[in-house]
Design a protein around this motif. Structure first.
Motif, PDB file in Angstrom:
ATOM      1  N   TRP A  99      -6.531  10.209   4.693  1.00 11.84           N
ATOM      2  CA  TRP A  99      -5.526  11.183   4.271  1.00 11.84           C
ATOM      3  C   TRP A  99      -4.343  11.197   5.241  1.00 11.84           C
ATOM      4  O   TRP A  99      -3.183  11.237   4.833  1.00 11.84           O
ATOM      5  N   LEU A 100      -4.627  11.151   6.547  1.00 15.57           N
ATOM      6  CA  LEU A 100      -3.552  11.162   7.538  1.00 15.57           C
ATOM      7  C   LEU A 100      -2.735   9.873   7.507  1.00 15.57           C
ATOM      8  O   LEU A 100      -1.508   9.905   7.705  1.00 15.57           O
ATOM      9  N   ILE A 101      -3.370   8.750   7.253  1.00 17.24           N
ATOM     10  CA  ILE A 101      -2.616   7.502   7.103  1.00 17.24           C
ATOM     11  C   ILE A 101      -1.734   7.599   5.861  1.00 17.24           C
ATOM     12  O   ILE A 101      -0.589   7.146   5.867  1.00 17.24           O
TER      13      ILE A 101
ATOM     14  N   SER B 227      -9.165   8.417  -0.061  1.00 13.59           N
ATOM     15  CA  SER B 227      -9.741   9.541   0.669  1.00 13.59           C
ATOM     16  C   SER B 227     -10.663  10.353  -0.242  1.00 13.59           C
ATOM     17  O   SER B 227     -11.788  10.704   0.146  1.00 13.59           O
ATOM     18  N   LEU B 228     -10.196  10.639  -1.441  1.00  9.85           N
ATOM     19  CA  LEU B 228     -11.044  11.373  -2.388  1.00  9.85           C
ATOM     20  C   LEU B 228     -12.271  10.550  -2.787  1.00  9.85           C
ATOM     21  O   LEU B 228     -13.361  11.095  -2.960  1.00  9.85           O
ATOM     22  N   GLY B 229     -12.089   9.237  -2.920  1.00 16.05           N
ATOM     23  CA  GLY B 229     -13.218   8.374  -3.244  1.00 16.05           C
ATOM     24  C   GLY B 229     -14.276   8.351  -2.154  1.00 16.05           C
ATOM     25  O   GLY B 229     -15.477   8.320  -2.438  1.00 16.05           O
TER      26      GLY B 229
ATOM     27  N   ASP C 291      -0.432  10.362   4.683  1.00 16.14           N
ATOM     28  CA  ASP C 291       0.696  11.212   5.068  1.00 16.14           C
ATOM     29  C   ASP C 291       1.754  10.422   5.836  1.00 16.14           C
ATOM     30  O   ASP C 291       2.955  10.584   5.617  1.00 16.14           O
ATOM     31  N   SER C 292       1.302   9.565   6.730  1.00 17.55           N
ATOM     32  CA  SER C 292       2.249   8.747   7.488  1.00 17.55           C
ATOM     33  C   SER C 292       3.005   7.789   6.580  1.00 17.55           C
ATOM     34  O   SER C 292       4.208   7.587   6.743  1.00 17.55           O
ATOM     35  N   LEU C 293       2.302   7.224   5.606  1.00 15.65           N
ATOM     36  CA  LEU C 293       2.978   6.333   4.663  1.00 15.65           C
ATOM     37  C   LEU C 293       3.972   7.103   3.804  1.00 15.65           C
ATOM     38  O   LEU C 293       5.049   6.599   3.488  1.00 15.65           O
ATOM     39  N   ARG C 294       3.634   8.324   3.413  1.00 16.05           N
ATOM     40  CA  ARG C 294       4.549   9.135   2.604  1.00 16.05           C
ATOM     41  C   ARG C 294       5.830   9.420   3.377  1.00 16.05           C
ATOM     42  O   ARG C 294       6.928   9.352   2.832  1.00 16.05           O
ATOM     43  N   GLU C 295       5.693   9.700   4.675  1.00 15.01           N
ATOM     44  CA  GLU C 295       6.888   9.918   5.493  1.00 15.01           C
ATOM     45  C   GLU C 295       7.710   8.637   5.636  1.00 15.01           C
ATOM     46  O   GLU C 295       8.939   8.669   5.679  1.00 15.01           O
TER      47      GLU C 295
ATOM     48  N   VAL D 119       0.862  -1.183   0.000  1.00 15.28           N
ATOM     49  CA  VAL D 119       0.000   0.000   0.000  1.00 15.28           C
ATOM     50  C   VAL D 119       0.898   1.231   0.000  1.00 15.28           C
ATOM     51  O   VAL D 119       1.841   1.325   0.785  1.00 15.28           O
ATOM     52  N   ARG D 120       0.626   2.158  -0.879  1.00  9.76           N
ATOM     53  CA  ARG D 120       1.414   3.390  -0.972  1.00  9.76           C
ATOM     54  C   ARG D 120       0.544   4.586  -0.600  1.00  9.76           C
ATOM     55  O   ARG D 120      -0.683   4.502  -0.576  1.00  9.76           O
ATOM     56  N   SER D 121       1.187   5.699  -0.349  1.00  6.52           N
ATOM     57  CA  SER D 121       0.462   6.893   0.081  1.00  6.52           C
ATOM     58  C   SER D 121      -0.538   7.340  -0.988  1.00  6.52           C
ATOM     59  O   SER D 121      -1.634   7.793  -0.661  1.00  6.52           O
TER      60      SER D 121
END
Length: 70
Positions: free
Chosen positions: A60-62, A20-22, A64-68, A11-13
């Motif tokens: 969205w916050l999950i 989230s948009l969906g 962001d955490s994955l992106r970091e 799973v990627r960000s």
């Protein structure tokens, strides 16, 4: 811990941002549908739309955490 597991699962960000948009679209769809049902079922349909409306910030916050983590 959970973020690491999601990353190892592939799973990627971007996936979570799109989800989230969906869920925003799903919430709007449920809200519009709530306006078409009869009065006795409208409250339940509106609560369902509001419940789904809580999902986008969480995803969205999950993301962001994955992106970091990436």
């Amino acid at each position: 811990m959970v973020i690491g597991l999601l990353h190892r699962a592939g799973v990627r960000s971007t996936h979570l941002y799109l989800a989230s948009l969906g869920t925003i679209g799903l919430c709007l769809g449920l809200w519009i549908r709530a306006k078409t049902v009869d009065q006795t079922q409208r409250g339940n349909a509106e609560r369902r739309a509001l419940f789904v409306g809580l999902w986008p910030p969480t995803m969205w916050l999950i993301g962001d955490s994955l992106r970091e983590h990436e």
